[in-house]
Design a protein around this motif. Structure first.
Motif, short mmCIF file in Angstrom:
data_model
loop_
_atom_site.label_atom_id
_atom_site.label_comp_id
_atom_site.label_asym_id
_atom_site.label_seq_id
_atom_site.Cartn_x
_atom_site.Cartn_y
_atom_site.Cartn_z
N CYS A 262 77.43 84.97 39.82
CA CYS A 262 76.75 83.62 40.54
C CYS A 262 75.41 84.24 40.74
CB CYS A 262 77.76 83.37 41.44
SG CYS A 262 79.05 82.70 41.47
N ASN A 263 74.50 83.08 40.66
CA ASN A 263 73.07 83.42 40.97
C ASN A 263 72.88 82.63 42.48
OD1 ASN A 263 71.78 85.47 39.55
ND2 ASN A 263 71.21 83.62 38.11
N VAL A 264 71.99 83.14 43.40
CA VAL A 264 71.65 82.33 44.60
C VAL A 264 70.78 81.16 43.99
CG1 VAL A 264 71.90 84.03 46.16
CG2 VAL A 264 69.62 83.93 45.05
N CYS A 265 70.58 79.99 44.90
CA CYS A 265 69.57 79.00 44.45
C CYS A 265 68.31 79.06 44.38
CB CYS A 265 69.97 78.03 45.74
SG CYS A 265 69.55 78.41 47.28
N SER A 266 67.80 80.19 44.76
CA SER A 266 66.51 80.52 44.54
C SER A 266 66.24 81.28 43.24
CB SER A 266 65.98 81.96 45.60
OG SER A 266 66.90 82.91 45.33
N GLY A 267 67.44 81.69 42.38
CA GLY A 267 67.34 82.14 40.89
C GLY A 267 67.25 83.42 40.94
N GLY A 268 67.29 84.11 42.23
CA GLY A 268 67.45 85.68 42.26
C GLY A 268 68.75 86.45 41.65
N SER A 269 68.79 87.66 41.78
CA SER A 269 70.20 88.18 41.28
C SER A 269 71.09 88.28 42.23
CB SER A 269 69.67 89.70 40.66
OG SER A 269 69.48 90.49 41.74
N GLY A 270 70.71 88.12 43.54
CA GLY A 270 71.88 88.18 44.79
C GLY A 270 72.00 89.67 45.14
N SER A 271 71.50 90.30 44.32
CA SER A 271 72.01 91.80 44.72
C SER A 271 70.94 92.62 45.54
CB SER A 271 71.95 92.80 43.40
OG SER A 271 73.14 92.06 42.67
N SER A 272 71.15 93.24 46.71
CA SER A 272 70.19 94.32 47.74
C SER A 272 69.85 95.31 46.77
CB SER A 272 70.92 94.27 48.76
OG SER A 272 72.02 95.02 48.79
N ALA A 273 69.00 95.95 47.29
CA ALA A 273 68.84 97.36 46.98
C ALA A 273 69.89 98.48 46.83
CB ALA A 273 67.64 97.93 47.44
N THR A 274 70.55 99.03 45.90
CA THR A 274 71.62 99.87 46.07
C THR A 274 71.47 101.05 45.31
OG1 THR A 274 73.07 97.82 45.95
CG2 THR A 274 74.42 99.98 45.39
N ASP A 275 71.67 102.09 46.15
CA ASP A 275 71.74 103.61 45.60
C ASP A 275 73.28 104.05 45.18
OD1 ASP A 275 69.16 103.81 45.40
OD2 ASP A 275 68.76 105.16 47.20
N LEU A 276 73.79 104.01 43.96
CA LEU A 276 75.05 104.23 43.63
C LEU A 276 75.28 105.57 42.92
CD1 LEU A 276 78.14 103.27 43.20
CD2 LEU A 276 77.29 102.23 40.94
N VAL A 277 76.04 106.49 43.47
CA VAL A 277 76.32 107.81 42.99
C VAL A 277 77.85 107.75 42.47
CG1 VAL A 277 76.54 110.09 43.30
CG2 VAL A 277 74.36 109.10 44.19
N PHE A 278 78.24 108.31 41.17
CA PHE A 278 79.68 108.56 41.06
C PHE A 278 79.82 109.85 41.10
CE2 PHE A 278 78.34 105.05 38.37
CZ PHE A 278 79.42 104.13 38.38
N LEU A 279 80.92 110.42 42.08
CA LEU A 279 81.29 111.53 41.99
C LEU A 279 82.94 111.73 41.10
CD1 LEU A 279 81.46 112.72 45.78
CD2 LEU A 279 79.87 113.17 44.11
N ILE A 280 82.75 112.32 39.87
CA ILE A 280 83.84 112.61 38.88
C ILE A 280 84.50 113.67 38.68
CG2 ILE A 280 84.24 111.87 36.59
CD1 ILE A 280 83.30 109.42 37.77
N ASP A 281 85.63 113.57 38.98
CA ASP A 281 86.62 114.60 38.88
C ASP A 281 86.69 115.09 37.36
OD1 ASP A 281 88.75 116.43 38.56
OD2 ASP A 281 90.09 115.10 39.54
N GLY A 282 86.38 116.50 37.01
CA GLY A 282 86.14 117.06 35.62
C GLY A 282 87.27 118.05 35.50
N SER A 283 88.41 118.04 36.51
CA SER A 283 89.31 119.37 36.53
C SER A 283 90.15 119.07 34.97
CB SER A 283 90.04 119.18 37.84
OG SER A 283 90.95 117.91 37.75
N LYS A 284 90.68 120.32 34.67
CA LYS A 284 91.72 120.45 33.63
C LYS A 284 92.82 119.36 33.45
CE LYS A 284 94.08 124.40 35.37
NZ LYS A 284 93.50 124.49 36.66
N SER A 285 93.07 118.96 34.63
CA SER A 285 94.44 118.02 34.47
C SER A 285 93.89 116.80 34.09
CB SER A 285 95.03 117.74 35.94
OG SER A 285 94.07 117.37 36.65
N VAL A 286 92.81 116.32 33.85
CA VAL A 286 92.14 115.09 33.44
C VAL A 286 92.41 114.78 31.88
CG1 VAL A 286 90.18 113.52 33.08
CG2 VAL A 286 90.51 114.67 35.37
#
Length: 496
Positions: A262-286
């Motif tokens: 969905c888009n907001v009525c103003s035509g923007g993307s609707g998303s605020s500024a977001t800093d997203l960091v993934f912490l990914i398990d790379g252990s041998k059991s994976v």
């Protein structure tokens, strides 16, 4: 100030009603209440050879009971039988034996392990020739009644399963193969029906086998409310229809051409500024093949973000016995570059120091020197497949106290208590678990709708304000439906 018309008010209220129950403070229904299971003759073929310890066999019985709990059991619905095997085969109870769920569950509790060899082929032969026979309660082959075998085994069979499994499939029996621990995976593939991705399952130990029960509850589901179960891609509003759904948006938003977002009525993307960091398990059991699935999971989420200096930035940290920053926030400015860096990430293959990874996130990943923006929302997605080898509680608490929005994703042997400790409040909306790496894409779909805060300058009003009005509308609608139903009943009685 924007004025909302009466018609818009009603529409917005009804759309809010159609959101997942959590938005109105309601308890989500269990799958058993959302789904009617299709009639089937179901036979469990369970390995109780000497390699299966008594405490592990109890876990298998829990798994059987959970699957049975989700079924519509009865002479004209689903019938269940259990075949127990080791060096010999023992029919614990046939399809005709128990016509109620309670009786079946009691019978399962009484099953004892045989504790000898592993004659899986012999057990399958018994299922074909005896367990599904008319004398044992099997029904004639019909498109309306499925014939299903679920095999649970933890070892290499001492006889052949290839030919007998082929005969079972040719006779119309659907074969699911579940392997545990050191099972021979080639044997599982020889037994299972096609497509094998849907009919072969593997878990590291019996301690997590019961988590596969959800998959089989879904496998037997005939008609489900996909909106209520969360099995949809709608960003805001999901509208159910039998076995399907369509997406819609809140008042003031418009549905994009993909039919999902969905888009907001103003035509923007609707998303605020977001800093997203993934912490990914790379252990041998994976394991390497599953690590590739994890990369796809990351890129599935990246695909949904508005990546730019103004909106979403992405960073990636991999951890095992140590912590390694793959790339910091702001290094890459396009989805294409981020996804390429994810694909190029090498697998560390050591231990599982989740606590150290969380501390790194706090001390480094979300600092200005590492590319974080002071005003941006901070989001951490922690992925793990096992128990942490260090202490996580202090770091997990500090991350949340700092205002980071923390999601925890667990697969396989992940410890749910640890996932809950990592997850932000409300915990149920911020932690996810699946028994199988192959299904983490479903978690990715759910995460897509939760990561970013929506800016809604055209919102009709807050959910809190509308809740009372919506409930009133619902009560009025219910009364009208009851009145119509009574009139129809009177008319039917007159006709008769």
């Amino acid at each position: 100030m924007r004025v909302v018309s009466g018609t818009s008010l009603v529409l917005c209220g009804l759309l809010l009603l159609l959101q997942p129950p959590r938005n109105l403070g309601l308890t989500p229904q269990s799958r058993g209440h959302l789904c009617r299971t299709r009639p089937a003759d179901l036979v469990f073929v369970v390995d109780s050879s000497r390699s299966v310890r008594p405490v592990e066999f109890e876990k298998v019985k829990v798994f059987l009971s959970q699957v049975i709990e989700s079924l519509d059991v009865g002479p004209n619905a689903t019938r269940v039988g259990v075949v127990n095997y080791a060096s010999a085969v023992k029919q614990e109870f046939p399809l005709r034996a128990h016509s109620s769920k309670a009786a079946l569950l009691q019978a399962v509790r009484r099953i004892q392990p045989l504790s000898t060899g592993t004659m899986t082929g012999l057990a399958l032969q018994f299922a074909i020739t005896k367990a599904f026979s008319d004398a044992e309660g099997g029904r004639s082959r019909s498109p309306d009644i499925s014939k299903v075998v679920i095999v649970v085994t933890d070892g290499r069979p001492q006889d052949s399963v290839r030919d007998v499994s082929a005969r079972a499939r040719a006779s119309g029996i659907e074969l699911f193969a579940i392997g545990v621990g050191r099972v021979d995976k080639a044997t599982l593939r020889q037994m299972a029906s096609e497509p094998q991705d849907e009919h072969v399952d593997y878990v590291e130990s019996y301690s997590v086998i019961e988590k596969l029960s959800k998959k089989f509850q879904e496998a037997f589901c005939l008609v489900s409310d996909l909106c209520a179960t969360g099995d949809h891609d709608c960003e805001q509003v999901c509208l159910s229809s039998p076995g399907s759904y369509t997406c819609a948006c809140h008042e003031g938003f418009t549905l994009n051409s993909d039919g999902k977002t969905c888009n907001v009525c103003s035509g923007g993307s609707g998303s605020s500024a977001t800093d997203l960091v993934f912490l990914i398990d790379g252990s041998k059991s994976v394991r390497p093949e599953n690590f590739e699935l994890v990369k796809k999971f990351i890129n599935q989420i990246v695909d949904t973000l508005d990546v730019s200096d103004r909106l979403a930035q992405v960073g990636l940290v991999q951890y095992s016995s140590s912590v390694r920053q793959e790339f910091p926030l702001g290094r890459f400015h396009t989805k294409k570059d981020i996804k390429a860096a994810v694909r190029n990430m090498s697998y560390m293959e050591k231990g599982t120091m989740t606590g150290a990874a969380l501390k790194y996130l706090i001390d480094n990943s979300f600092t200005v020197s590492s590319g974080a923006r002071p005003s941006a929302q901070k989001v951490g997605i922690v992925f793990t497949d096992g128990r942490s080898q260090d202490y996580i509680n202090d770091a997990a608490k500090k991350a949340k106290d700092l205002g980071f929005k923390m999601f925890a994703v667990g697969v396989g042997n992940a410890v749910e208590d640890e996932l809950r400790e990592i997850a932000s409040e409300p915990v149920a909306e911020h932690y996810f678990y699946t028994a199988d790496f192959k299904t983490i894409n479903q978690i990715g779909k759910k995460l897509q709708k939760k990561i970013c805060v929506e800016e809604d300058p055209c919102a009709c009003e807050s959910i809190v304000r509308f809740q009372a009005k919506v409930e009133g509308l619902l009560q009025a609608l219910t009364r009208k439906l009851e009145a119509v139903s009574k009139r129809l009943t009177v008319l039917e009685n007159r006709v008769v």
